[in-house]
Design a protein around this motif. Sequence first.
Motif, PDB file in Angstrom:
ATOM      1  N   MET A 229       8.067  63.949  66.492  1.00 43.48           N
ATOM      2  CA  MET A 229       8.288  63.026  67.600  1.00 43.48           C
ATOM      3  C   MET A 229       9.479  63.494  68.432  1.00 43.48           C
ATOM      4  O   MET A 229      10.261  64.347  68.009  1.00 43.48           O
ATOM      5  CB  MET A 229       8.556  61.601  67.082  1.00 43.48           C
ATOM      6  CG  MET A 229       9.768  61.498  66.169  1.00 43.48           C
ATOM      7  SD  MET A 229      10.169  59.825  65.666  1.00 43.48           S
ATOM      8  CE  MET A 229      10.852  59.149  67.182  1.00 43.48           C
ATOM      9  N   GLU A 230       9.580  62.913  69.621  1.00 37.00           N
ATOM     10  CA  GLU A 230      10.734  63.129  70.482  1.00 37.00           C
ATOM     11  C   GLU A 230      11.603  61.878  70.442  1.00 37.00           C
ATOM     12  O   GLU A 230      11.100  60.769  70.622  1.00 37.00           O
ATOM     13  CB  GLU A 230      10.301  63.434  71.917  1.00 37.00           C
ATOM     14  CG  GLU A 230       9.568  64.751  72.083  1.00 37.00           C
ATOM     15  CD  GLU A 230      10.459  65.942  71.771  1.00 37.00           C
ATOM     16  OE1 GLU A 230      11.686  65.846  72.011  1.00 37.00           O
ATOM     17  OE2 GLU A 230       9.935  66.973  71.293  1.00 37.00           O
ATOM     18  N   VAL A 231      12.867  62.039  70.199  1.00 36.75           N
ATOM     19  CA  VAL A 231      13.789  60.906  70.107  1.00 36.75           C
ATOM     20  C   VAL A 231      14.234  60.516  71.514  1.00 36.75           C
ATOM     21  O   VAL A 231      14.843  61.316  72.230  1.00 36.75           O
ATOM     22  CB  VAL A 231      15.010  61.252  69.238  1.00 36.75           C
ATOM     23  CG1 VAL A 231      15.973  60.073  69.189  1.00 36.75           C
ATOM     24  CG2 VAL A 231      14.567  61.652  67.836  1.00 36.75           C
ATOM     25  N   THR A 232      13.898  59.299  71.928  1.00 35.02           N
ATOM     26  CA  THR A 232      14.253  58.815  73.268  1.00 35.02           C
ATOM     27  C   THR A 232      15.108  57.562  73.244  1.00 35.02           C
ATOM     28  O   THR A 232      15.611  57.128  74.274  1.00 35.02           O
ATOM     29  CB  THR A 232      12.979  58.517  74.076  1.00 35.02           C
ATOM     30  OG1 THR A 232      12.185  57.543  73.380  1.00 35.02           O
ATOM     31  CG2 THR A 232      12.151  59.789  74.264  1.00 35.02           C
TER      32      THR A 232
ATOM     33  N   VAL B  40      14.622  75.516  63.498  1.00 33.18           N
ATOM     34  CA  VAL B  40      15.123  74.229  63.999  1.00 33.18           C
ATOM     35  C   VAL B  40      14.529  73.096  63.172  1.00 33.18           C
ATOM     36  O   VAL B  40      13.325  73.090  62.882  1.00 33.18           O
ATOM     37  CB  VAL B  40      14.754  74.040  65.486  1.00 33.18           C
ATOM     38  CG1 VAL B  40      15.219  72.665  65.978  1.00 33.18           C
ATOM     39  CG2 VAL B  40      15.355  75.151  66.328  1.00 33.18           C
ATOM     40  N   ALA B  41      15.370  72.148  62.788  1.00 36.60           N
ATOM     41  CA  ALA B  41      14.904  70.949  62.085  1.00 36.60           C
ATOM     42  C   ALA B  41      14.558  69.891  63.119  1.00 36.60           C
ATOM     43  O   ALA B  41      15.443  69.203  63.639  1.00 36.60           O
ATOM     44  CB  ALA B  41      15.976  70.446  61.127  1.00 36.60           C
ATOM     45  N   ARG B  42      13.306  69.745  63.414  1.00 36.65           N
ATOM     46  CA  ARG B  42      12.875  68.810  64.457  1.00 36.65           C
ATOM     47  C   ARG B  42      12.737  67.396  63.888  1.00 36.65           C
ATOM     48  O   ARG B  42      12.490  67.219  62.694  1.00 36.65           O
ATOM     49  CB  ARG B  42      11.550  69.261  65.062  1.00 36.65           C
ATOM     50  CG  ARG B  42      11.645  70.626  65.740  1.00 36.65           C
ATOM     51  CD  ARG B  42      10.409  70.938  66.556  1.00 36.65           C
ATOM     52  NE  ARG B  42      10.527  72.233  67.209  1.00 36.65           N
ATOM     53  CZ  ARG B  42      11.182  72.447  68.348  1.00 36.65           C
ATOM     54  NH1 ARG B  42      11.776  71.424  68.951  1.00 36.65           N
ATOM     55  NH2 ARG B  42      11.235  73.649  68.887  1.00 36.65           N
ATOM     56  N   PRO B  43      12.891  66.382  64.740  1.00 34.32           N
ATOM     57  CA  PRO B  43      12.758  64.994  64.261  1.00 34.32           C
ATOM     58  C   PRO B  43      11.334  64.669  63.845  1.00 34.32           C
ATOM     59  O   PRO B  43      10.368  65.118  64.484  1.00 34.32           O
ATOM     60  CB  PRO B  43      13.198  64.153  65.463  1.00 34.32           C
ATOM     61  CG  PRO B  43      13.022  65.052  66.644  1.00 34.32           C
ATOM     62  CD  PRO B  43      13.271  66.450  66.158  1.00 34.32           C
TER      63      PRO B  43
END
Length: 475
Positions: A134-137, A122-125
């Motif tokens: 990070m988590e994109v919110t 998985v390509a995570r942000p």
Amino acid sequence: MKIKAQISMVLNLDKCLGCHTCSITCKNTWTNREGAEYMYFNNVETRPGVGYPKNWENQEKWKGGWSLDKSGHLALATGSKTNRLMKLFYHPEQPELTDYFEPWTYDYETLIHSGRKNNQPVARPRSLVTKQKMEVTWGPNWDDDLAGGEHARADVNLKKMGDHIVFDYEEVFMRYLPRLCNHCLNPACVAACPSGAIYKRDEDGVVLVSQDVCRGWRHCVPSCPYKKIFYNWETNKAEKCVFCYPRLENGLPQICAETCVGRMRYVGVVLYDMDKVEEMASTVNEQDIYEHTVDLLLDPNNPAVIDAAREAGISEAWLKAAQKSPVYKLVKEWKVALPLHPEYRTLPMVWYIPPLSPILQRVTSDVYLPDAHEMRVPVQYLANMFTAGNVETLSNTLQRILDMREYMRRRETNDEPIAHDVDLTEKQMYAMYKLLALSKYNDRFVIPTDIDMSQEGRQHMQHNRGFACPTGGCK
């Protein structure tokens, strides 16, 4: 009377598709570099909604624009010079990165270099600022097309209306609002800059930031009530919409206007009396500021105005452009274009034609179109955005557009004239129809070029930029 020329823009919100083409072309042209990832000089917001940055209209929080002090004089809402200097290293009204969004990319190297595994990699942000995962919110246009959701309920303009707006499915309304720097006649960002890096060009009114002079104090960011000045975290400089001035100098419209799919932007020259700017911005009743702003604009066909403009060094090319300006017709002659939040007292020079559709159909068959108050988009909501809450002024503006539509329907079907009194003549309504519905490129964009400028006008402008006046006639 001190006459100045101003490049201005009108946006017809009835024709905005919400396609974001203007935002994309603007970003690719002006902010495609490190440190500017979160900058959107031009963005399109869904209304009702919180906008970008979040809740930028909440001036109780941000304290942008101007206010009147106890003596009735204009003062920056962010406070006096001493108070602003005390906030130099901690500014509570300064928007944070979370109010915009933290720029991110995706860890594509994981996909490319990952070895054989039982599970799909998985390509995570990953943050472009900290380089950490990070988590994109939140992000730009996060609430796009969500006018009935929780973000819409936080709209400042709705909160001013009370509790009678119901977000049931059949009651939901939605429109798009493109935004860019308004290149105001009374810009708060210019007054707030401690370094004097922000200035308003004398020849066309474009507000710019000198990157050489800017020291990154960031007082301009909270002072702008529209939050259209950004801080580049890589260069430590302030940046903003430049109104595509290199294109204007060559007779071309702004890139956002050039590429607009809906052809809903109009660009032209207006003349105004600079001596009256402070007086009009100091109007006590904020609901009267719109009318006073319109009064600032001068008739380019008036012989006295023409003589005074020539004396001020405005060239013949600019005078001819002002006489053909679609902006002057829409704003001053027909009065169908309104400024965004005139109560901020900056006297913005980007204007909006308020939207009519979607509209509620009348049951009776003898009337073609409803009245302004029967619009599905509440008139009070539009008034909170464009006339400082003045419902009567907003209703009159909508009614003029409705009258034009009804006149064209009756003209095509050879029916009787409009029964009620109208503000415009039949000739004016037909001219408005041609400009709003059938206008070609040269009708929408009337821009003079420096090449067409007379030698004398060029010399005066050089003097205003700091050069010695060769003729000795500059004041």
